[in-house]
Design an enzyme around this catalytic site. Structure first.
Site, PDB file in Angstrom:
ATOM      1  N   CYS A   1      -5.783   5.323   0.781  1.00 46.67           N
ATOM      2  CA  CYS A   1      -5.456   4.330   1.806  1.00 46.67           C
ATOM      3  C   CYS A   1      -4.227   4.707   2.628  1.00 46.67           C
ATOM      4  O   CYS A   1      -3.913   4.029   3.609  1.00 46.67           O
ATOM      5  CB  CYS A   1      -5.236   2.959   1.159  1.00 46.67           C
ATOM      6  SG  CYS A   1      -6.600   2.483   0.076  1.00 46.67           S
TER       7      CYS A   1
ATOM      8  N   HIS B 122       1.506  -3.161   3.176  1.00 47.26           N
ATOM      9  CA  HIS B 122       0.155  -2.730   2.793  1.00 47.26           C
ATOM     10  C   HIS B 122      -0.721  -3.967   2.642  1.00 47.26           C
ATOM     11  O   HIS B 122      -1.831  -4.005   3.151  1.00 47.26           O
ATOM     12  CB  HIS B 122       0.203  -1.921   1.498  1.00 47.26           C
ATOM     13  CG  HIS B 122      -1.119  -1.419   1.049  1.00 47.26           C
ATOM     14  ND1 HIS B 122      -1.856  -0.514   1.776  1.00 47.26           N
ATOM     15  CD2 HIS B 122      -1.858  -1.698  -0.058  1.00 47.26           C
ATOM     16  CE1 HIS B 122      -2.993  -0.250   1.150  1.00 47.26           C
ATOM     17  NE2 HIS B 122      -3.015  -0.955   0.030  1.00 47.26           N
TER      18      HIS B 122
ATOM     19  N   HIS C 152      -9.337  -4.121   5.549  1.00 46.95           N
ATOM     20  CA  HIS C 152      -8.813  -2.852   5.018  1.00 46.95           C
ATOM     21  C   HIS C 152      -9.776  -1.712   5.358  1.00 46.95           C
ATOM     22  O   HIS C 152     -10.807  -1.552   4.724  1.00 46.95           O
ATOM     23  CB  HIS C 152      -8.658  -2.967   3.506  1.00 46.95           C
ATOM     24  CG  HIS C 152      -7.867  -1.845   2.892  1.00 46.95           C
ATOM     25  ND1 HIS C 152      -7.570  -0.675   3.549  1.00 46.95           N
ATOM     26  CD2 HIS C 152      -7.310  -1.715   1.644  1.00 46.95           C
ATOM     27  CE1 HIS C 152      -6.867   0.107   2.765  1.00 46.95           C
ATOM     28  NE2 HIS C 152      -6.699  -0.494   1.608  1.00 46.95           N
TER      29      HIS C 152
END
Length: 650
Positions: free
Chosen positions: A294, A450, A488
């Site tokens: 990620c 995040h 995401h």
């Protein structure tokens, strides 16, 4: 100090500052260039004029209206003013952007195709018989099959024993929300995209958007530097996994199909960089495709800015692209209990029995949550060294001095968070404080978290922020989490964060975490300000944004992003007022050129750059000497002169 065009390497500053001169892309909020995607996330807080322009831009992108001959019209030929478009389609646009229920034309989550395994056998005293074409029989027949040939190439098959079969079936998916592109926007429709996986379609339109947002013709940039002073750093962490990429290749045998010649190469996770070099920029410069789960975007950003700081590159295009909204990938993350399922959301939101949960609130950073929400996104940023930006009059949107990456050390669970993120965040703050001062970091900074929306993340990431805030004497530190709006997208997650940060610098509004009603009780927020509403900080109210990313496997990355007013102040100190005055004059022409692209894009014409097979380099025309290489189509030579860096050893 008089202004001089800086092209001689001997005249360039020793410490080159990587400045952002263009950016573009697409995610669930829309087009990133000119801050459109950011404005969708704070649309409630915009002025009436900005709100209207944002809605009209989305209306054309989503093909609700077209713009021709100075007016907007729908499919029936009805004409509208911009104000009427915004009013008529506002609700539809808002409901068809950001995180929402996965739309049927994308993936029918109520009826996903699969194969149900079964063993069938003849009933006692009866034969199990079927008829088929002879050419459809298996090449190696089971021993229990008796085959009798019929007319017209047909055969009759009698089964003497049981056989395993797979029945076509459908099933309901336990996960039904995602951050999808605005409904109606299909990236492949904006260029000749035959057989391109969706992730590569997104790459082409997003990279093109970034290049054109600069307001400088790409050839002008190429002519100002050597061919090897250009770099492209881009990738996708999952690769391209739909039918036109790895997904089609890997299941072809089980589906009774043949692998095509394109599926394997187009499925590689290096293809975003390769496509940009070949079809968008025509670059022969440095290329790279780093992946770090990620944190992948920040890995590529680190490579790009490190090359600028070192002087190896003068202009780079950095980004990533991901299109993971596919049933197999959803199953993979879902079976790790990583995604927000329907059952989980129902419990978290207290949805009455028999009703569907509010999928708009599926991604819930730092609130009561149950997992993250997959999304598709492609984000690209063009950076130059400050001297080249000055020379070309480039519009500067920010600067990134460094990206810090650290692993977690020993782990029990490869997906669990760990200590590496403490290092990356602390280093980022220390680096920013050393460059622009402790006061900017302490009083005028915010975090793009995040914020994955998992129960573990809300605790572990908030602990890190709280401890770092204490170390740097920060109180009431504003926290934003763009995943609340766009989900995401894995590799592109920090690209979304960076685009949002540039919007904050422009409009002075820090997006609140508006998908939650309150911060969860177990979040460590003594020194943090996690607002559930947008926070107005004013233009130039923030000097620096900190991007933070925590990837599976211990791929932690953090970076400081300086606001444009800070960058201009730094450049004024370096080059002087006279040079900056000349720079601003040049910048006006660049801005006018950029605005021309913006107006075309607002009308629905993205002017996507896709040069398939154009301006091919004839290798016979390449000239090589001991000192340089001359490439056809490039004004400047590649310098081959080199100094021995190991003089003390030879």
């Amino acid at each position: 100090m008089g202004y001089r065009v800086l092209v001689d390497k001997e005249e360039l500053p020793m410490s080159r500052l990587p400045v952002i001169v263009g950016f573009g892309g697409f995610n669930a909020a829309g087009r990133s260039s000119f801050h459109h995607g950011y404005r969708r996330t704070v649309i409630e807080s915009l002025s009436a004029e900005d709100r209207q322009e944002t809605l009209v831009g989305l209306a054309t992108l989503m093909k609700l209206v077209s713009f021709t001959d100075g007016q907007y019209s729908d499919a029936e030929g009805n004409s509208y003013t911009a104000e009427e478009v915004a009013s008529k389609y506002e609700e539809q646009i808002l409901n068809s952007t950001l995180v929402r229920r996965i739309e049927e034309q994308h993936l029918d989550v109520d009826n996903v195709h699969w194969h149900k395994e079964a063993t069938i056998a003849p009933a006692e005293g009866e034969a199990l018989t079927f008829v088929t074409k002879k050419k459809q029989l298996p090449e190696s027949l089971p021993e229990s099959w008796q085959v009798t040939e019929l007319d017209d190439g047909m055969v009759k098959v009698q089964l003497l024993d049981g056989v395993n079969v797979k029945f076509d079936a459908t099933r309901e998916m336990p996960v039904k929300s995602a951050g999808q592109l605005p409904k109606g926007f299909e990236p492949g429709e904006h260029y000749t995209s035959r057989f391109h996986p969706r992730g590569l379609q997104l790459t082409v339109v997003a990279a093109s958007d970034a290049v054109q947002s600069t307001g400088i013709e790409w050839q002008t940039i190429v002519d100002a530097v050597a061919p090897d002073e250009i770099g492209v750093y881009a990738s996708s962490v999952m690769g391209q996994n739909d039918e036109n990429g790895n997904g089609g290749m890997m299941k072809s045998r089980l589906m009774g199909k043949r692998v095509t010649a394109k599926q394997l190469p187009l499925g590689l996770n290096t293809m975003p960089a390769d496509f940009i070099n070949a079809y968008v920029l025509g670059s022969v410069g440095q290329t790279g495709a780093l992946t770090g789960a990620c944190a992948t975007f920040l890995y590529n950003l680190q490579a790009g800015i490190s090359d600028i700081v070192s002087g190896k590159r003068r202009v780079v295009l950095v980004g990533s692209s991901e299109a993971p909204i596919q049933s197999e990938i959803i199953d993979g993350y879902g079976n790790m209990s990583a995604l927000a399922s329907v059952d989980g959301l129902t419990k978290v939101l207290g949805t009455p029995e028999g009703e569907e949960p509010d999928y708009r609130k599926a991604s819930r950073p730092f609130g009561e949550n149950c997992g993250f929400t997959l999304a598709e996104s492609a984000q690209f940023f063009m950076l130059m060294d400050d001297a080249l930006a000055l020379e070309l009059g480039a519009d500067i949107h920010g600067a990134v001095p460094e990206v810090f990456i650290n692993a977690d050390g020993p782990k029990k669970s490869i997906s669990a968070p760990g200590p590496g993120n403490y290092i990356t965040m602390a280093k980022s703050l220390a680096n920013a404080a050393a460059i622009i001062g402790e006061e900017s970091v302490r009083e005028r900074s915010f975090i793009q978290a995040h914020g994955s929306s998992t129960p573990a993340n809300r605790v572990t990431e908030s602990i890190i922020f709280d401890k770092v805030a204490e170390a740097f004497d920060i109180k009431d530190w504003p926290i934003s989490a763009v995943k609340a709006f766009v989900g995401h997208p894995l590799s592109s997650a920090s690209g979304d964060q960076l685009a949002s940060s540039l919007g904050v610098f422009k409009y002075g509004i820090v997006p609140g975490v508006k998908t939650i009603d309150k911060v969860a009780d177990d979040v460590y927020d003594d020194r943090l300000n996690i607002s559930v509403k947008d926070v107005a900080v004013g233009q130039q109210g923030m000097d620096v944004s900190f991007l933070n990313s925590k990837g599976f496997g211990g791929n932690n990355a953090s970076a400081a992003v300086f606001a444009p007013h800070i960058v201009e102040s730094m450049m004024t100190k370096r080059y002087g007022e006279d040079a900056m005055a000349t720079y601003r004059e040049r910048r006006e022409a660049v801005r006018r050129h950029a605005e021309a692209y913006e107006q075309a894009a607002l009308a629905g014409d993205l002017k996507t750059i896709y040069k398939f097979g154009e301006n091919m380099i004839d290798e016979a025309d390449i000239e090589i000497s001991a000192d340089s290489i001359s490439m056809p189509g490039f004004d400047n030579k590649i310098d081959l002169s080199a100094e021995n860096p190991y003089k003390d050893m030879v």
